[in-house]
Write a protein that holds these residues in place. Sequence first.
Motif, PDB file in Angstrom:
ATOM      1  N   THR A   1      31.684  45.590  39.384  1.00 45.88           N
ATOM      2  CA  THR A   1      31.349  46.654  40.330  1.00 45.88           C
ATOM      3  C   THR A   1      30.028  46.343  41.032  1.00 45.88           C
ATOM      4  O   THR A   1      29.902  46.518  42.245  1.00 45.88           O
ATOM      5  CB  THR A   1      31.257  47.999  39.592  1.00 45.88           C
ATOM      6  OG1 THR A   1      32.410  48.136  38.770  1.00 45.88           O
ATOM      7  CG2 THR A   1      31.200  49.149  40.557  1.00 45.88           C
TER       8      THR A   1
ATOM      9  N   LEU B   1      33.518  44.754  33.675  1.00 41.25           N
ATOM     10  CA  LEU B   1      33.927  45.591  34.793  1.00 41.25           C
ATOM     11  C   LEU B   1      32.690  46.123  35.513  1.00 41.25           C
ATOM     12  O   LEU B   1      32.651  46.222  36.744  1.00 41.25           O
ATOM     13  CB  LEU B   1      34.777  46.745  34.254  1.00 41.25           C
ATOM     14  CG  LEU B   1      35.775  47.355  35.209  1.00 41.25           C
ATOM     15  CD1 LEU B   1      36.632  46.290  35.823  1.00 41.25           C
ATOM     16  CD2 LEU B   1      36.647  48.339  34.456  1.00 41.25           C
ATOM     17  N   PHE B   2      31.661  46.440  34.738  1.00 41.11           N
ATOM     18  CA  PHE B   2      30.424  46.929  35.347  1.00 41.11           C
ATOM     19  C   PHE B   2      29.800  45.828  36.203  1.00 41.11           C
ATOM     20  O   PHE B   2      29.392  46.070  37.343  1.00 41.11           O
ATOM     21  CB  PHE B   2      29.452  47.388  34.253  1.00 41.11           C
ATOM     22  CG  PHE B   2      28.219  48.033  34.816  1.00 41.11           C
ATOM     23  CD1 PHE B   2      28.322  49.168  35.597  1.00 41.11           C
ATOM     24  CD2 PHE B   2      26.967  47.509  34.572  1.00 41.11           C
ATOM     25  CE1 PHE B   2      27.192  49.773  36.135  1.00 41.11           C
ATOM     26  CE2 PHE B   2      25.832  48.107  35.095  1.00 41.11           C
ATOM     27  CZ  PHE B   2      25.957  49.236  35.879  1.00 41.11           C
TER      28      PHE B   2
ATOM     29  N   LEU C   1      30.605  43.901  43.729  1.00 46.04           N
ATOM     30  CA  LEU C   1      31.166  44.489  44.947  1.00 46.04           C
ATOM     31  C   LEU C   1      30.058  45.147  45.778  1.00 46.04           C
ATOM     32  O   LEU C   1      30.002  44.974  47.005  1.00 46.04           O
ATOM     33  CB  LEU C   1      32.219  45.517  44.541  1.00 46.04           C
ATOM     34  CG  LEU C   1      33.320  45.798  45.541  1.00 46.04           C
ATOM     35  CD1 LEU C   1      33.995  44.518  45.966  1.00 46.04           C
ATOM     36  CD2 LEU C   1      34.344  46.725  44.909  1.00 46.04           C
ATOM     37  N   PHE C   2      29.154  45.872  45.092  1.00 48.73           N
ATOM     38  CA  PHE C   2      28.008  46.452  45.800  1.00 48.73           C
ATOM     39  C   PHE C   2      27.175  45.333  46.439  1.00 48.73           C
ATOM     40  O   PHE C   2      26.717  45.455  47.575  1.00 48.73           O
ATOM     41  CB  PHE C   2      27.126  47.248  44.832  1.00 48.73           C
ATOM     42  CG  PHE C   2      27.552  48.669  44.641  1.00 48.73           C
ATOM     43  CD1 PHE C   2      27.354  49.605  45.638  1.00 48.73           C
ATOM     44  CD2 PHE C   2      28.158  49.069  43.470  1.00 48.73           C
ATOM     45  CE1 PHE C   2      27.753  50.922  45.459  1.00 48.73           C
ATOM     46  CE2 PHE C   2      28.562  50.381  43.289  1.00 48.73           C
ATOM     47  CZ  PHE C   2      28.363  51.309  44.280  1.00 48.73           C
TER      48      PHE C   2
END
Lengths: 494, 125
Positions: free
Chosen positions: A173, A169-170, A176-177
């Motif tokens: 994320t 999940l990290f 996405l950044f």
Amino acid sequence: MSFLIAMVMIAPLVAASAGILLRRRARTRDIATMAGLGVAALGSFAILFEVASNGTQVIRVGGWSPTVGIVLVADLFAALVLPIALSIILIVEVFAVGQRRTAWGANPELAGPLLGVLTAGVALAILTGDLFTLFVAFELILVSSYVLLTHQGKRGQIRSGMTYVVMNLFASTLFLFGVAFVYAATGTINIALLAERIPELDAGIRLGIGAWFFVVFGTKAAIFPLFSWLPDSYPTAPTTITAVFAGLLTKIGIYAMIRFHTLTGMDELGPVMLVVAGLTMVVGALGALAQSDVKRILSFHVISQIGYMLMGLGLFSAAGTTGAILFLLHHMPVKTVLFLVGGLIENHEGTSSLDRSGGLAARRPLIAAMFAIPALSLAGLPPFSGFVAKLAVISAAIDEASIGIAVVALAAGALTLLSMTKIWIGVFWGTDADQAEATPAAPNNRRLMTGATALAVAGTLAISLLAGPIFDLSQRAANELRSADLYIDEVTSR
Amino acid sequence: MSIALLVTVGGLTTVGLYLITARSLSRILLGFSILGHAAVIALLTAGGPPGNAPLADRDSASDIANPVPQALALTAIVISFGLTLFLLALARRQQALTGDDLVEDDLEDKRIAARLQTASTEATA
């Protein structure tokens, strides 16, 4: 043609829905999921023939232009990886149907449909032409993998599942950044347009983007030092599930890395990648030596082997990229077979621990043979596919005068062979340690399980027999990726 | 690019990163929700200056906001919503099994490390 590209994603999703609707009718459900996955696998072979003879195929979803819409691109690289990936899932599904509901088998009501969703995600990740759809595809794969890993709700699965989910999940994320950074820097997320615009950026921004996505894809691919989630979580899942994870998930990460970093020309990151590749190989191989459980040893090999693909990519030469692609194609089926054999061992011995099993070669010579072939292939011994792939990567390194990494790669190969020997001595030699053959809780269809494994072994042998044509295709795919112009033309024009 | 939005992204990222270093899964979950917001705002910031709703006034293309990052942001929000639910379920299950929702270490790793320690104490003895 565009019909086929859409179908390889839709058929598994239809199969998944059918599997959920028919969950109480075991036989119909199993046939429906196998049929859906089978149709997708056949379609992917058709795509390979079409692309190999007529060149890259592009679909613009909804007819939007590539600047704002989603494009699906079947170039030669995608067309080579797709059939192998989808065939693996099909074979594992057949194995899972044979395994039924045992202590080690996945729950068939969930496993079939979830494998369908996973297949759609894998196909989308391979075929997508833009970064954000790649993100969505990763999520599709990961969400189904989260559930596949933890659906039995056992303590070990929940414990390691938490690490797995948090790490991935990290990385998502960060992805996405990364999409936001790329969009701010270039105004597009289409990979073809990025291949055009990223090389024109300032060196700092360009390499920042490259390094960022190296970390994102690297976490998914389990490179050093981002691999800690893998050997913990993979062995706790049911064997069939681990076979799919090991054969596909990390490979999709490395696939995305090869596509993105080669097309956007991140050659300056090469030295960093080579150092990381060397560490990944050695740490993975040493980690495997320290373990005393078949599935954990094999999980560490997954990490070690990722190093070879990263090494091919990090060379940033035509021969290096060819080697990386070839290694990817060889590694996916071999790794899956090894885990399927691990499943057969568990089924016969009641455990996958080396200390508590032994003497299987005398009782089940077929299993021993089906283990020996992919194990020798993974260690890179001739005449198996691993030899060809390893030779391609290492000779590419020698061409580039990167002798250091070539030596490390050879040493890691020797360590791999050593830990395979450990499995061989522990499981197949010696006497049956302390228990009679395990009696499974539910009637297994052993013939179906053995058949699926044998088919996969035959598949890995076919890759070594067809090494010549596959090498030529990999070389063409590598050249297309490296020159990028063809890819850009195919996607943006028309 | 708006400074206020960038500062917001930075602040949310800091809080989110701090929270996901915790052992308890419910804190990690909050951390990911906050990090997700930060990423979505970063996406919107990347889309250029704010403007009118992209569909309300199609005639003047110049003063509408860029619709692409908005579409991406919506998709990302939906995905993070689903994942939050999954993490909650995982935390609930862990609590049912162990009484808390702490993320634990790799047991096999600990076992091998312990073996190494015994071996070295034997060697020195």
